[in-house]
Design an enzyme around this catalytic site. Structure first.
Site, PDB file in Angstrom:
ATOM      1  N   ASP A   1       0.819  -1.168   0.009  1.00 31.64           N
ATOM      2  CA  ASP A   1       0.129   0.101  -0.041  1.00 31.64           C
ATOM      3  C   ASP A   1       0.856   1.308   0.027  1.00 31.64           C
ATOM      4  O   ASP A   1       1.903   1.250   0.694  1.00 31.64           O
ATOM      5  CB  ASP A   1      -1.093   0.119   1.094  1.00 31.64           C
TER       6      ASP A   1
ATOM      7  N   ASN B   1     -10.136  -3.407  -6.270  1.00 29.39           N
ATOM      8  CA  ASN B   1      -9.329  -2.647  -6.979  1.00 29.39           C
ATOM      9  C   ASN B   1     -10.096  -2.425  -8.479  1.00 29.39           C
ATOM     10  O   ASN B   1      -9.470  -1.195  -9.537  1.00 29.39           O
ATOM     11  CB  ASN B   1      -7.981  -2.984  -7.019  1.00 29.39           C
TER      12      ASN B   1
ATOM     13  N   ARG C   1      -5.691  -1.119   8.429  1.00 32.03           N
ATOM     14  CA  ARG C   1      -6.742  -2.250   8.277  1.00 32.03           C
ATOM     15  C   ARG C   1      -6.405  -3.231   7.473  1.00 32.03           C
ATOM     16  O   ARG C   1      -5.269  -3.465   6.940  1.00 32.03           O
ATOM     17  CB  ARG C   1      -7.555  -1.262   7.099  1.00 32.03           C
TER      18      ARG C   1
ATOM     19  N   GLU D   1       0.330 -11.940  13.946  1.00 35.54           N
ATOM     20  CA  GLU D   1       0.622 -10.451  14.355  1.00 35.54           C
ATOM     21  C   GLU D   1       0.619  -9.452  13.489  1.00 35.54           C
ATOM     22  O   GLU D   1       0.926  -9.794  12.190  1.00 35.54           O
ATOM     23  CB  GLU D   1       2.061 -10.732  14.969  1.00 35.54           C
TER      24      GLU D   1
HETATM   25  C1  FPP Z   1      -1.423  -0.283  -3.502  1.00 40.72           C
HETATM   26  O1  FPP Z   1      -0.913   1.264  -3.520  1.00 40.72           O
HETATM   27  C2  FPP Z   1      -0.851  -1.143  -4.525  1.00 40.72           C
HETATM   28  C3  FPP Z   1      -1.494  -1.376  -5.656  1.00 40.72           C
HETATM   29  C4  FPP Z   1      -3.136  -1.545  -5.688  1.00 40.72           C
HETATM   30  C5  FPP Z   1      -0.814  -2.235  -6.715  1.00 40.72           C
HETATM   31  C6  FPP Z   1       0.367  -3.009  -6.304  1.00 40.72           C
HETATM   32  C7  FPP Z   1       1.245  -3.299  -7.399  1.00 40.72           C
HETATM   33  C8  FPP Z   1       2.477  -3.499  -7.415  1.00 40.72           C
HETATM   34  C9  FPP Z   1       3.456  -3.449  -6.253  1.00 40.72           C
HETATM   35  C10 FPP Z   1       3.094  -3.720  -8.796  1.00 40.72           C
HETATM   36  C11 FPP Z   1       3.224  -5.046  -9.456  1.00 40.72           C
HETATM   37  C12 FPP Z   1       3.169  -6.236  -8.834  1.00 40.72           C
HETATM   38  C13 FPP Z   1       3.397  -7.148  -9.299  1.00 40.72           C
HETATM   39  C14 FPP Z   1       3.025  -8.535  -8.678  1.00 40.72           C
HETATM   40  C15 FPP Z   1       4.020  -7.563 -10.570  1.00 40.72           C
HETATM   41  P1  FPP Z   1      -2.181   2.176  -3.847  1.00 40.72           P
HETATM   42  O2  FPP Z   1      -2.427   2.257  -5.237  1.00 40.72           O
HETATM   43  O3  FPP Z   1      -3.419   1.826  -3.326  1.00 40.72           O
HETATM   44  O4  FPP Z   1      -1.574   3.424  -3.284  1.00 40.72           O
HETATM   45  P2  FPP Z   1      -2.311   4.620  -2.557  1.00 40.72           P
HETATM   46  O5  FPP Z   1      -3.222   4.129  -1.498  1.00 40.72           O
HETATM   47  O6  FPP Z   1      -1.186   5.397  -2.032  1.00 40.72           O
HETATM   48  O7  FPP Z   1      -3.379   5.213  -3.430  1.00 40.72           O
END
Ligand code: FPP
Length: 237
Positions: A16, A64, A189, A202
């Site tokens: 996150d 998402n 959360r 944990e």
């Molecule tokens: C959460 O940050 C992140 C995601 C929804 C995407 C996670 C993806 C990656 C780490 C890249 C690729 C992964 C793989 C497995 C190839 P957010 O966008 O919710 O951040 P924010 O809450 O600050 O908006």
């Protein structure tokens, strides 16, 4: 450090803060996800070096899909790109890749690369990387319930024979319970992440956006885990 540190068996990371990390720097959200991916790769390699057996990564929730199409499309293409590009390195490290989540409505090219990578790494014996992609714990519990109900209806299972093992065997993947769940970015959360598997986990919530979550931060989480007194509902100290 003198204390002997135990590596937990199964760690989960709720990735996150990619978006906020990017916004803070005047970059696009896509740049944040790319930076997040680079970090994720390094954390996976570090976990493998530490001898961690299971690492579950929450990279895309069922919810998402509510994000703007341009961001969802970017992430889907990124998954395809990196799973293709990083495949050989995963093999070189004997990492086994599994996926948890619903297949619908993931695009065909994402499903194809997921199927290929899980098939080709299935006999690997190092760290199991469980990517939670189009994953939601409530959906997993619903799907598990439907599977069990079908077995009862077709007569292959009787209600009295339903045990916790039946539940375990009908979840998306055969994984041990989570010992430690880390959520970056300062949010406190679970957001529908492995609710059943996290029953006695944990929790650790570093105030760090994921693209800044370094190996030493991961180690700090493990050290903190070692300080916790896990009682599993009993009263031994
Ligand atoms: C959460 O940050 C992140 C995601 C929804 C995407 C996670 C993806 C990656 C780490 C890249 C690729 C992964 C793989 C497995 C190839 P957010 O966008 O919710 O951040 P924010 O809450 O600050 O908006």
């Amino acid at each position: 450090m003198n204390e002997k540190i135990t590596i937990p068996n199964h760690i989960g990371i709720i990735v996150d803060g990619n978006g906020r990390w990017a916004e803070q720097r005047g970059l696009s959200r896509s740049a944040g996800h790319r930076a997040g991916f680079t970090r994720l790769k390094n954390i996976c390699l570090y976990a493998e070096r530490l001898g961690l057996k299971y690492l579950s990564l929450y990279v895309f929730s069922t919810e998402n899909f509510k994000r703007k199409k341009v961001e969802v499309d970017f992430l889907m293409n990124l998954f395809v790109e990196v799973f293709k590009k990083e495949f050989q390195e995963l093999m070189d490290h004997h990492v086994k890749v599994v996926f948890s989540g619903r297949r619908e409505p993931l695009p065909y090219n994402v499903l194809k690369v997921m199927d290929e990578i899980s098939e080709k790494t299935k006999n690997n014996t190092s760290t199991v990387l469980n990517f939670c992609l189009n994953y939601g714990s409530q959906a997993e519990i619903l799907d598990m319930t439907r599977n069990i109900a079908k077995q009862v209806l077709d007569g292959s299972l009787s209600i009295d024979d339903i045990t916790l093992d039946t539940i375990h065997n009908n979840l998306y993947q055969d994984l041990p319970p989570l010992d430690l769940v880390i959520r970056t970015s300062g949010e406190l959360r679970l957001s529908n992440f492995m609710l059943y598997q996290a029953s006695y986990a944990e929790f650790y919530f570093p105030n760090i956006y994921f693209p800044d979550f370094m190996e030493n931060d991961f180690w700090d989480a493990i050290v903190e885990f070692n300080r916790r007194n896990r009682r599993f509902g009993g009263n031994q100290s």
